[in-house]
Design an enzyme around this catalytic site. Sequence first.
Site, PDB file in Angstrom:
ATOM      1  N   HIS A 166      69.830  33.002  89.446  1.00 31.20           N
ATOM      2  CA  HIS A 166      70.619  31.981  90.161  1.00 31.20           C
ATOM      3  C   HIS A 166      69.899  30.647  90.112  1.00 31.20           C
ATOM      4  O   HIS A 166      68.687  30.591  89.947  1.00 31.20           O
ATOM      5  CB  HIS A 166      70.856  32.415  91.615  1.00 31.20           C
ATOM      6  CG  HIS A 166      71.998  33.360  91.736  1.00 31.20           C
ATOM      7  ND1 HIS A 166      73.200  33.019  92.310  1.00 31.20           N
ATOM      8  CD2 HIS A 166      72.133  34.635  91.301  1.00 31.20           C
ATOM      9  CE1 HIS A 166      74.019  34.051  92.241  1.00 31.20           C
ATOM     10  NE2 HIS A 166      73.403  35.051  91.633  1.00 31.20           N
ATOM     11  N   GLU A 222      74.004  26.884  99.415  1.00 32.03           N
ATOM     12  CA  GLU A 222      75.110  27.606  98.796  1.00 32.03           C
ATOM     13  C   GLU A 222      76.211  27.743  99.823  1.00 32.03           C
ATOM     14  O   GLU A 222      75.964  28.069 100.984  1.00 32.03           O
ATOM     15  CB  GLU A 222      74.665  28.979  98.264  1.00 32.03           C
ATOM     16  CG  GLU A 222      74.484  30.018  99.331  1.00 32.03           C
ATOM     17  CD  GLU A 222      73.728  31.248  98.850  1.00 32.03           C
ATOM     18  OE1 GLU A 222      72.893  31.138  97.959  1.00 32.03           O
ATOM     19  OE2 GLU A 222      73.987  32.309  99.412  1.00 32.03           O
ATOM     20  N   ASN A 262      73.235  31.679  86.165  1.00 31.91           N
ATOM     21  CA  ASN A 262      74.275  30.814  86.739  1.00 31.91           C
ATOM     22  C   ASN A 262      73.925  29.341  86.596  1.00 31.91           C
ATOM     23  O   ASN A 262      72.790  28.935  86.870  1.00 31.91           O
ATOM     24  CB  ASN A 262      74.417  31.094  88.239  1.00 31.91           C
ATOM     25  CG  ASN A 262      74.926  32.482  88.526  1.00 31.91           C
ATOM     26  OD1 ASN A 262      75.312  33.215  87.626  1.00 31.91           O
ATOM     27  ND2 ASN A 262      74.929  32.848  89.794  1.00 31.91           N
ATOM     28  N   ASP A 285      81.464  34.487  92.670  1.00 27.13           N
ATOM     29  CA  ASP A 285      80.093  34.135  93.044  1.00 27.13           C
ATOM     30  C   ASP A 285      79.796  34.546  94.501  1.00 27.13           C
ATOM     31  O   ASP A 285      80.624  35.188  95.144  1.00 27.13           O
ATOM     32  CB  ASP A 285      79.946  32.618  92.818  1.00 27.13           C
ATOM     33  CG  ASP A 285      78.521  32.164  92.600  1.00 27.13           C
ATOM     34  OD1 ASP A 285      77.635  33.014  92.448  1.00 27.13           O
ATOM     35  OD2 ASP A 285      78.293  30.929  92.581  1.00 27.13           O
ATOM     36  N   HIS A 286      78.635  34.144  94.991  1.00 25.27           N
ATOM     37  CA  HIS A 286      78.165  34.472  96.359  1.00 25.27           C
ATOM     38  C   HIS A 286      79.262  34.779  97.379  1.00 25.27           C
ATOM     39  O   HIS A 286      80.124  33.939  97.632  1.00 25.27           O
ATOM     40  CB  HIS A 286      77.366  33.301  96.929  1.00 25.27           C
ATOM     41  CG  HIS A 286      76.157  32.971  96.142  1.00 25.27           C
ATOM     42  ND1 HIS A 286      74.917  33.490  96.429  1.00 25.27           N
ATOM     43  CD2 HIS A 286      75.992  32.184  95.059  1.00 25.27           C
ATOM     44  CE1 HIS A 286      74.047  33.017  95.565  1.00 25.27           C
ATOM     45  NE2 HIS A 286      74.666  32.228  94.716  1.00 25.27           N
ATOM     46  N   HIS A 320      69.243  26.573  94.460  1.00 23.87           N
ATOM     47  CA  HIS A 320      70.524  25.979  94.039  1.00 23.87           C
ATOM     48  C   HIS A 320      70.416  24.462  94.093  1.00 23.87           C
ATOM     49  O   HIS A 320      69.905  23.911  95.060  1.00 23.87           O
ATOM     50  CB  HIS A 320      71.651  26.390  95.001  1.00 23.87           C
ATOM     51  CG  HIS A 320      72.084  27.811  94.847  1.00 23.87           C
ATOM     52  ND1 HIS A 320      72.226  28.660  95.903  1.00 23.87           N
ATOM     53  CD2 HIS A 320      72.432  28.523  93.750  1.00 23.87           C
ATOM     54  CE1 HIS A 320      72.646  29.845  95.472  1.00 23.87           C
ATOM     55  NE2 HIS A 320      72.763  29.792  94.172  1.00 23.87           N
TER      56      HIS A 320
HETATM   57  O1  LIG Z   1      73.328  29.959  91.147  1.00 25.11           O
HETATM   58  C1  LIG Z   1      74.275  29.228  91.011  1.00 25.11           C
HETATM   59  C2  LIG Z   1      75.612  29.642  91.436  1.00 25.11           C
HETATM   60  O2  LIG Z   1      75.592  30.862  92.098  1.00 25.11           O
HETATM   61  C3  LIG Z   1      74.173  27.897  90.346  1.00 25.11           C
HETATM   62  O3  LIG Z   1      73.015  27.227  90.725  1.00 25.11           O
HETATM   63  P1  LIG Z   1      72.761  25.710  90.232  1.00 25.11           P
HETATM   64  O4  LIG Z   1      73.831  24.887  90.881  1.00 25.11           O
HETATM   65  O5  LIG Z   1      71.400  25.369  90.712  1.00 25.11           O
HETATM   66  O6  LIG Z   1      72.897  25.703  88.754  1.00 25.11           O
HETATM   67  O1  LIG Z   2      76.141  29.004  95.289  1.00 26.17           O
HETATM   68  C1  LIG Z   2      76.116  28.221  94.406  1.00 26.17           C
HETATM   69  C2  LIG Z   2      77.213  27.726  93.605  1.00 26.17           C
HETATM   70  O2  LIG Z   2      76.716  26.583  93.008  1.00 26.17           O
HETATM   71  C3  LIG Z   2      78.504  27.520  94.347  1.00 26.17           C
HETATM   72  O3  LIG Z   2      78.590  26.277  94.880  1.00 26.17           O
HETATM   73  P1  LIG Z   2      79.820  25.793  95.802  1.00 26.17           P
HETATM   74  O4  LIG Z   2      79.835  26.656  97.026  1.00 26.17           O
HETATM   75  O5  LIG Z   2      79.492  24.377  96.056  1.00 26.17           O
HETATM   76  O6  LIG Z   2      81.081  25.965  94.990  1.00 26.17           O
HETATM   77 ZN   LIG Z   3      73.793  31.277  93.170  1.00 25.91          ZN
HETATM   78 ZN   LIG Z   4      72.156  33.843  98.654  1.00 27.89          ZN
END
Ligand SMILES: O=C(CO)COP(=O)(O)O
Ligand SMILES: O=C[C@H](O)COP(=O)(O)O
Ligand SMILES: [Zn+2]
Ligand SMILES: [Zn+2]
Length: 358
Positions: A264, A181, A286, A108-109, A225
């Site tokens: 996202h 995030e 996501n 992810d990110h 998010h």
């Molecule tokens: O985009 C996300 C993770 O990258 C998830 O977002 P949410 O936590 O809002 O479902």
């Molecule tokens: O960026 C969004 C995802 O929900 C990741 O969350 P986290 O960094 O808390 O693991």
């Molecule tokens: Zn995300």
């Molecule tokens: Zn971002």
Amino acid sequence: MSILSVVPAGVVTGDNLRKLLNYAKEHKFAIPSFNCTSTSTVNAALEAARDAKSPVMIQFSNGGGAYFAGKGLDNKDQTASIIGSVAGAQYVRAVAKAYGIPVILHSDHCAKKLLPWFDGMLAADEAYFKLHGEPLFSSHMLDLSEEPKEENIEICVKYLKRMAPMKLLLEMEIGITGGEEDGVNNEDVDNAALYTQPEDIWDIYREFSKITDLFTIAAAFGNVHGVYKPGNVKLHPELLGKHQEFVKGKLGTADSKPVFFVFHGGSGSTAEEIKTAVEFGVIKMNIDTDTQFAYWMGLRDFYESKKAYLQSQIGNPEGADKPNKKYYDPRVFIREAEKGMIKRVHQAFKELGSANTL
Ligand SMILES: O=C(CO)COP(=O)(O)O
Ligand SMILES: O=C[C@H](O)COP(=O)(O)O
Ligand SMILES: [Zn+2]
Ligand SMILES: [Zn+2]
């Protein structure tokens, strides 16, 4: 024709990944990607996917990767995040095929300051590629949306060149996802940044296409998010349709949806918003916050209903000398958390249209 006649069960990469995403696009559904932090949450996602007859994506965030390896591990220079994400990926690879479903393995990110994490995962991909002719992961995300667009594209292109020989897909972000995030608070960013412009999508598409077609774009259309009380940021998934039209026009193609979009902040979105997003070319959504809450609710409900059995090792309403081992065994209460998560995962397959596609 069903998915399993197009791609095999287990972790899919490269050409099979492309086939799977094209299949989703053609059949107008998207695949949910669940943020996982443990074997327990991975198993819950896989079990639900198997039972819903859906492909699934498993992703590790930077913090989720570190958690996978253990909170007691020092994360200096991203070591714990690298070790944990790689271990998580190896775990998924070890079990995915047994569940009989195609699984996309993703990270992810990754913001600029976290690039050492990205480099560490890529090193693991390269080592795996040498042995098996495919990368360890199916895809990775770079999130340089906080940087100027030119720099965002430039760094992505640099990485794409390293990823393309392995047929490793890159997800990139343009525009900003609101909320939070990786500890970055985006709750007060400028509203315009929460909605990507068509020209930006084309700039990315044009530059990336020179290297590979294995990329996806997380464009901002009011995504946030987390789950909050409805505020002034509204989701506008129909904007993705404008982006598709713009790119289609530039390319002069007959394909009405040339771009693979990623959604996202899936948690808290309505079935209608999700449907519109899929209609305009979202192939991945996501979900994290809602599955976190569902996991917790599973545990909470179990605790509430068995409270009297969970206060001491011996003694419950059935007798002062009765043992409670079968209630406080983690395999019992964590399983209840998994059941909670499984329910929410099923809802995602249904809303994204990926259920019963295998
Ligand atoms: O985009 C996300 C993770 O990258 C998830 O977002 P949410 O936590 O809002 O479902
Ligand atoms: O960026 C969004 C995802 O929900 C990741 O969350 P986290 O960094 O808390 O693991
Ligand atoms: Zn995300
Ligand atoms: Zn971002």
